[in-house]
Design an enzyme around this catalytic site. Structure first.
Site, PDB file in Angstrom:
ATOM      1  N   ASP A  28      52.497  39.624  25.385  1.00 51.58           N
ATOM      2  CA  ASP A  28      51.125  40.117  25.599  1.00 51.58           C
ATOM      3  C   ASP A  28      51.081  41.373  26.483  1.00 51.58           C
ATOM      4  O   ASP A  28      50.337  41.409  27.487  1.00 51.58           O
ATOM      5  CB  ASP A  28      50.282  39.018  26.265  1.00 51.58           C
ATOM      6  CG  ASP A  28      50.319  37.692  25.525  1.00 51.58           C
ATOM      7  OD1 ASP A  28      50.417  37.712  24.301  1.00 51.58           O
ATOM      8  OD2 ASP A  28      50.244  36.638  26.190  1.00 51.58           O
ATOM      9  N   GLU A 235      42.306  37.325  17.949  1.00 51.26           N
ATOM     10  CA  GLU A 235      42.494  37.386  19.412  1.00 51.26           C
ATOM     11  C   GLU A 235      43.124  38.729  19.788  1.00 51.26           C
ATOM     12  O   GLU A 235      43.380  39.575  18.935  1.00 51.26           O
ATOM     13  CB  GLU A 235      43.377  36.225  19.898  1.00 51.26           C
ATOM     14  CG  GLU A 235      44.798  36.273  19.374  1.00 51.26           C
ATOM     15  CD  GLU A 235      45.645  35.065  19.760  1.00 51.26           C
ATOM     16  OE1 GLU A 235      45.162  34.154  20.450  1.00 51.26           O
ATOM     17  OE2 GLU A 235      46.822  35.030  19.340  1.00 51.26           O
TER      18      GLU A 235
HETATM   19  O1  FUB Z   1      50.269  34.276  25.431  1.00 49.46           O
HETATM   20  C1  FUB Z   1      49.278  33.306  25.148  1.00 49.46           C
HETATM   21  C2  FUB Z   1      48.427  33.756  24.009  1.00 49.46           C
HETATM   22  O2  FUB Z   1      49.229  34.020  22.862  1.00 49.46           O
HETATM   23  C3  FUB Z   1      47.698  35.051  24.239  1.00 49.46           C
HETATM   24  O3  FUB Z   1      46.611  34.930  25.094  1.00 49.46           O
HETATM   25  C4  FUB Z   1      47.378  35.405  22.835  1.00 49.46           C
HETATM   26  O4  FUB Z   1      46.905  36.699  22.635  1.00 49.46           O
HETATM   27  C5  FUB Z   1      48.698  35.130  22.157  1.00 49.46           C
HETATM   28  O5  FUB Z   1      49.588  36.202  22.289  1.00 49.46           O
END
Ligand code: FUB
Length: 336
Positions: A28, A235
Site C-alpha cells: 500500500d 478500494e
Molecule cells: O493492506 C490492507 C488492505 O489491502 C488495504 O487497505 C487495501 O487497499 C489492500 O491493499
C-alpha cells in the site's frame, strides 16, 4: 524476517519492478516528495501464517515504517518504526494503508484502523520530520469511516481526503450514513459505490464538511454499475493532477487492476479512462502516483517476495508515461 525498531536506518539497493526492501514485508505505498526527497509511506505486513478471507483478517498489521529513496532511486532506506497501534488510544488493530501530507510546517500521517468496536475509522498523527516518529491524535477524525485514506493537496491550497473500500473495508455498511453491520452492497445493475471525499480543515485534523460520494461514469455519462467489476471502484483511491486535469485512480479489487478516471473538478464526476496496472501476484493491488525530477512514477505492491502469500507483500515502483492526449500508458508489472 525482522523489521527494525527506530534507530539506525537500514539501506537497500533497488531498481524498478523490484522490491524496495526485502528485510520486511511492505504494501500500500503512498509516495510523496518532501524536502526534495522521495518518501514512501507503506503498510508493514507481518510475517504471520494466516488464511485469507473476504473480511481481510489476514491483514493484521500493527505499525508503520517510513521509507525514503536516494536521488538516483537506486537506494532505499528504512527509517524504522514511525507509529505503533499500541500508542493510538482509539485503535485496536489492523493498521491498513496510510498516507502522508505536509502543511502548517508539520507532517501528517493518516491511517485507518479498527476502533474498539471493530469499526474502521481514520486517524491522524503528526511529526516535525517526514520520517517521523509520529504522535497520534487521541481520537479518530470525526465523521471518518472505512479505509485507505489518500490526501490530495490542490494548487489552491485546499486539501481533500479520499477514502473507502469494499468488503473488509466496510464501505457497504455506510450507505445510509450510519454503520449497519449486516448491510450488503448495491444490486449488480445499480450504480456502484464510489470513494468518499471530504475537504480537510486548515488544521488537517478534521473534515470541513461531511464526506460526499464521488461518481464515476462511463463515456456516455452513465454511472458505472456494481456488476461492472472490470471498472467499478473497490478500494485504494489516489488523486493527482496532470496538465490541469484531475486523475482519480483506484483498485478494482475482484478483477485486480489499477484503473483511472479523469475530471476537471476534484469532486467529480470522473469519467472512466482505462487500466494503469495489470494484475499483480497476490489478491490485492494498491498504488500511488508521484512526480519526481520531471518524471512520473507508479508505486505499487505485489506478493512476489513471499512467493504469493496475499498478506506478505512488497512495494515496487515503475516509471509512468502519459500519451500526448493525456491518457496513461498501461504498465505491465512483469516486463520481459
Ligand atoms: O493492506 C490492507 C488492505 O489491502 C488495504 O487497505 C487495501 O487497499 C489492500 O491493499
Amino acid at each position: 524476517m525482522k523489521a527494525r525498531k527506530r534507530g539506525t536506518a537500514l539501506s537497500n539497493s533497488i531498481s524498478s519492478n523490484q522490491p524496495l526492501v526485502t528485510h520486511m514485508y511492505t504494501a500500500d505505498p503512498s509516495a510523496h516528495v518532501f524536502e526534495g526527497k522521495l518518501y514512501v509511506y507503506p503498510s508493514h505486513d507481518l510475517d504471520h501464517e494466516m488464511t485469507s478471507n473476504d473480511n481481510g483478517d489476514q491483514y493484521d498489521m500493527e505499525d508503520y515504517h517510513v521509507l525514503s529513496l536516494n536521488e538516483e532511486l537506486t537506494q532505499c532506506t528504512d527509517h524504522g518504526e514511525a507509529l505503533h497501534v499500541r500508542d493510538v488510544p482509539w485503535a485496536s488493530k489492523q493498521m491498513w494503508a496510510p498516507d502522508a501530507a505536509y502543511k502548517n510546517r508539520k507532517y501528517y500521517l493518516f491511517f485507518p484502523a479498527r476502533d474498539h468496536d471493530g469499526i474502521f475509522r481514520i486517524g491522524a498523527a503528526t511529526s516535525d520530520k517526514p520520517a517521523g516518529p509520529f504522535r497520534p491524535e487521541p481520537n479518530y477524525i470525526e465523521g471518518s469511516f472505512s479505509i485507505d485514506p489518500a490526501v490530495f493537496v490542490d494548487d489552491d491550497g485546499k486539501s481533500y481526503m479520499l477514502f473507502g473500500g469494499l468488503w473488509g473495508g466496510q464501505l457497504e455498511k455506510w450507505q445510509t450514513g450510519e454503520f449497519i453491520a449486516d448491510a450488503e452492497g448495491p444490486a449488480w445493475i445499480a450504480p456502484a459505490l464510489g470513494p468518499r471525499i471530504a475537504e480537510l480543515a486548515d488544521d488537517m485534523l478534521s473534515f470541513r464538511e461531511a464526506p460526499r460520494e464521488i461518481s464515476i461514469v462511463d463515456e456516455n455519462g452513465m454511472p458505472l454499475v456494481a456488476g461492472d467489476e472490470d471498472r467499478r471502484y473497490f478500494e485504494g483511491p489516489w488523486m493527482h493532477k496532470h496538465n490541469g486535469l484531475y486523475y482519480l485512480s483506484y483498485s478494482t479489487g475482484t478483477t485486480h487492476r489499477i484503473v483511472y478516471a479523469t475530471s476537471s473538478d476534484p469532486l467529480g464526476p470522473f469519467e472512466y479512462k482505462g487500466t494503469i496496472l495489470t494484475p499483480v501476484v497476490g489478491w490485492t493491488t494498491h498504488h500511488s502516483i508521484v512526480s519526481y525530477q520531471d518524471k512520473w512514477y507508479l508505486f505499487y505492491h505485489d506478493s512476489s517476495l513471499s512467493g504469493g502469500a496475499d498478506n506478505k507483500r512488497c512495494v515496487k515502483f515503475a516509471e509512468l508515461f502519459y500519451e500526448a492526449d493525456g491518457t496513461i500508458r498501461t504498465i505491465d508489472p512483469y516486463p520481459e
